[in-house]
Design an enzyme around this catalytic site. Sequence first.
Site, PDB file in Angstrom:
ATOM      1  N   GLY A  67      -6.586   7.900  -5.933  1.00  0.00           N
ATOM      2  CA  GLY A  67      -6.008   8.645  -4.818  1.00  0.00           C
ATOM      3  C   GLY A  67      -4.524   8.424  -4.631  1.00  0.00           C
ATOM      4  O   GLY A  67      -4.001   8.555  -3.521  1.00  0.00           O
ATOM      5  N   HIS A  85       4.132   1.876  -6.014  1.00  0.00           N
ATOM      6  CA  HIS A  85       4.251   1.174  -4.728  1.00  0.00           C
ATOM      7  C   HIS A  85       3.071   0.249  -4.515  1.00  0.00           C
ATOM      8  O   HIS A  85       1.954   0.567  -4.886  1.00  0.00           O
ATOM      9  CB  HIS A  85       4.385   2.155  -3.557  1.00  0.00           C
ATOM     10  CG  HIS A  85       3.315   3.197  -3.489  1.00  0.00           C
ATOM     11  ND1 HIS A  85       3.315   4.311  -4.294  1.00  0.00           N
ATOM     12  CD2 HIS A  85       2.203   3.304  -2.714  1.00  0.00           C
ATOM     13  CE1 HIS A  85       2.263   5.057  -4.018  1.00  0.00           C
ATOM     14  NE2 HIS A  85       1.562   4.469  -3.062  1.00  0.00           N
TER      15      HIS A  85
END
Length: 115
Positions: free
Chosen positions: A94, A101
């Site tokens: 997802g 990050h």
Amino acid sequence: MKDDCLFCKIIKGEIPSEKVYEDEFVLAFRDINPAAPIHILVIPKKHIDSLAGLENEDKEYVWKIHEAMNKIAEQENFKEDGFRVIVNCGKDAGQEVMHLHYHLLAGQKMGDKIV
Ligand code: AMP
Ligand code: ZN
């Protein structure tokens, strides 16, 4: 840097963020939609699409991100209580923003572990 990348725009200051930590290699800022009382995103100051896009030349960024997470844990006073780190990589995980990050989550007892 990539022109159409949200996190590159945050690094360049074109989009505002609530900065928590910054050095030559890393920027950390609060997630706009927090999933825990403390939810910080830690990103390299270089456009890398995802964990799957890491190259050998990026290894200093990877170490610096880990070093930064420890510094932030001390600075924000959750190192002793603990924290969770999540990296979503690719579509099955997802990943929505295609700039590597690390989600740094803290400030509560976390829910069930997936692994
Ligand atoms: P991921 O689903 O792993 O790609 O995570 C992307 C994260 O970026 C989500 O947790 C979003 O809430 C967060 N996010 C999106 N836009 C912003 C923004 N402008 N400032 C801070 N966090 C953001
Ligand atoms: Zn980017």
